[in-house]
Design a protein around this motif. Structure first.
Motif, PDB file in Angstrom:
ATOM      1  N   ILE A 198       1.318   9.649  -5.443  1.00  0.00           N
ATOM      2  CA  ILE A 198       1.678  11.033  -5.077  1.00  0.00           C
ATOM      3  C   ILE A 198       2.685  11.601  -6.082  1.00  0.00           C
ATOM      4  O   ILE A 198       2.516  12.726  -6.577  1.00  0.00           O
ATOM      5  N   LYS A 199       3.705  10.804  -6.402  1.00  0.00           N
ATOM      6  CA  LYS A 199       4.747  11.283  -7.317  1.00  0.00           C
ATOM      7  C   LYS A 199       4.239  11.435  -8.749  1.00  0.00           C
ATOM      8  O   LYS A 199       4.529  12.427  -9.417  1.00  0.00           O
ATOM      9  N   SER A 200       3.483  10.452  -9.224  1.00  0.00           N
ATOM     10  CA  SER A 200       3.019  10.494 -10.617  1.00  0.00           C
ATOM     11  C   SER A 200       1.988  11.591 -10.846  1.00  0.00           C
ATOM     12  O   SER A 200       1.813  12.074 -11.966  1.00  0.00           O
ATOM     13  N   MET A 222       1.195  13.520   1.622  1.00  0.00           N
ATOM     14  CA  MET A 222       0.006  12.840   2.121  1.00  0.00           C
ATOM     15  C   MET A 222      -1.135  13.808   2.440  1.00  0.00           C
ATOM     16  O   MET A 222      -2.304  13.489   2.226  1.00  0.00           O
ATOM     17  N   GLU A 223      -0.805  14.977   2.948  1.00  0.00           N
ATOM     18  CA  GLU A 223      -1.855  15.937   3.305  1.00  0.00           C
ATOM     19  C   GLU A 223      -2.637  16.372   2.064  1.00  0.00           C
ATOM     20  O   GLU A 223      -3.875  16.375   2.069  1.00  0.00           O
ATOM     21  N   GLU A 224      -1.917  16.690   0.998  1.00  0.00           N
ATOM     22  CA  GLU A 224      -2.592  17.104  -0.234  1.00  0.00           C
ATOM     23  C   GLU A 224      -3.370  15.946  -0.847  1.00  0.00           C
ATOM     24  O   GLU A 224      -4.481  16.124  -1.353  1.00  0.00           O
ATOM     25  N   LEU A 225      -2.803  14.749  -0.772  1.00  0.00           N
ATOM     26  CA  LEU A 225      -3.495  13.574  -1.294  1.00  0.00           C
ATOM     27  C   LEU A 225      -4.811  13.344  -0.556  1.00  0.00           C
ATOM     28  O   LEU A 225      -5.849  13.107  -1.179  1.00  0.00           O
ATOM     29  N   VAL A 231       0.837  -1.206   0.000  1.00  0.00           N
ATOM     30  CA  VAL A 231       0.000   0.000   0.000  1.00  0.00           C
ATOM     31  C   VAL A 231       0.871   1.255   0.000  1.00  0.00           C
ATOM     32  O   VAL A 231       0.639   2.193  -0.766  1.00  0.00           O
ATOM     33  N   ALA A 232       1.880   1.285   0.857  1.00  0.00           N
ATOM     34  CA  ALA A 232       2.757   2.453   0.951  1.00  0.00           C
ATOM     35  C   ALA A 232       3.451   2.721  -0.384  1.00  0.00           C
ATOM     36  O   ALA A 232       3.561   3.881  -0.812  1.00  0.00           O
ATOM     37  N   ARG A 233       3.905   1.657  -1.045  1.00  0.00           N
ATOM     38  CA  ARG A 233       4.566   1.821  -2.357  1.00  0.00           C
ATOM     39  C   ARG A 233       3.619   2.433  -3.380  1.00  0.00           C
ATOM     40  O   ARG A 233       3.988   3.333  -4.125  1.00  0.00           O
ATOM     41  N   ARG A 234       2.393   1.930  -3.397  1.00  0.00           N
ATOM     42  CA  ARG A 234       1.440   2.408  -4.403  1.00  0.00           C
ATOM     43  C   ARG A 234       0.966   3.828  -4.123  1.00  0.00           C
ATOM     44  O   ARG A 234       0.763   4.618  -5.042  1.00  0.00           O
ATOM     45  N   VAL A 235       0.784   4.155  -2.843  1.00  0.00           N
ATOM     46  CA  VAL A 235       0.396   5.525  -2.484  1.00  0.00           C
ATOM     47  C   VAL A 235       1.528   6.485  -2.836  1.00  0.00           C
ATOM     48  O   VAL A 235       1.294   7.562  -3.398  1.00  0.00           O
ATOM     49  N   ASP A 236       2.742   6.110  -2.524  1.00  0.00           N
ATOM     50  CA  ASP A 236       3.904   6.940  -2.842  1.00  0.00           C
ATOM     51  C   ASP A 236       4.011   7.170  -4.353  1.00  0.00           C
ATOM     52  O   ASP A 236       4.257   8.292  -4.813  1.00  0.00           O
TER      53      ASP A 236
END
Length: 274
Positions: free
Chosen positions: A38-40, A46-49, A30-35
């Motif tokens: 955010i980058k892509s 995280m706050e903006e996401l 999950v952390a990898r995919r969220v990261d």
């Protein structure tokens, strides 16, 4: 680096607002995919996401499409499909009507592979395949049954290794750079959204395939999914998992027998015997 508490907070908020429960997916995955998301999408963090996803349904729908993993191909792992043809379909042939559930069907390649197997064994006309996924965009691609023509060479080789009985080109029509799968394969398939984390059983099946999905769940959610499959199978129904998946730590382990250890195919024992 995404903090554990930030990630947990986001997933709980998503569950509360949208009813999508990702809280028991494997945390590292999950952390990898969220990261990556955010980058892509060039977000600050995280706050903006969180603000984006919780206030914008369209953005959340896009997040789900990106978040869920769609890695698949027709007749992927040909030896699995050969085992299915030789060890499972002869038993399914004894039923007057066959119901199959393909959970986490992604863009449909596995669904059409199973439909072809059933057709070649003379079983498709009395079968109904339920193909489900959490990702609506992937489901629509599966419904369309259109794949890039460049993939057909690989799919043909897989099909042949899986013991195909015809020419694979009989099952699709080439148009420009696309391959349109034969519409007759789709007549017995129902595509529908289903979330293994929160949704219930919806029918009784002779065969359930859920391959390369459980690896993204934590132990609790894997256990929930396998219990759901157990409840959804008829006595002596078959369950097929992915090559890296197992019933080893499931509460229902003792209720299944191995049919093919290498290909992770199991049969549900008749509980009236216990």
């Amino acid at each position: 680096m995404i903090k554990t508490e930030e990630l947990s907070g986001l997933l709980e908020s998503i569950k509360f607002v949208y009813g999508y429960d990702f809280t028991e997916y494997a945390q590292a995955s999950v952390a990898r995919r969220v990261d990556h998301y955010i980058k892509s999408n060039r977000l600050s963090g995280m706050e903006e996401l969180g603000k984006l996803l919780l206030k914008n349904e369209q953005a959340f729908a896009h997040f789900v499409q990106e978040f869920t993993v769609n890695v698949t191909e027709m007749f992927r792992d040909p030896t699995f499909f050969r085992a299915l043809r030789e060890k499972v379909l002869p038993r399914l042939a004894t039923y007057p009507f066959i119901k199959v559930w393909i959970a986490g069907c992604s863009t449909g390649e596995e669904v059409y592979s199973v439909a072809i197997l059933l057709k070649e064994e003379g079983l498709l006309d009395r079968s109904l395949i339920y193909a489900t996924d959490i990702n609506q965009k992937a489901l629509q691609a599966a419904r369309d049954g259109v794949f890039h023509l460049d993939l057909m060479k690989k799919y043909t080789a897989n099909y042949q290794k899986a013991g195909g009985k015809s020419a694979f080109s009989d099952y699709y029509m080439a148009k420009y750079d696309s391959a349109l799968l034969d519409r007759s394969l789709r007549q017995n398939i129902v595509f529908s959204p289903h979330n293994l984390a929160i949704d219930a059983s919806f029918n009784e099946f002779q065969l359930i395939l859920c391959r390369n999905v459980l690896i993204y769940f934590n132990q609790n959610l894997q256990n929930r999914a396998i219990s759901l499959f157990y409840e959804s199978l008829c006595p002596f129904g078959y369950l097929a998992l992915g090559s890296k998946e197992s019933l080893l730590f499931s509460d229902k382990k003792k209720h299944f027998q191995e049919v093919d250890r290498r290909e992770k195919i199991f049969i549900k024992e008749d509980k009236t015997r216990h």
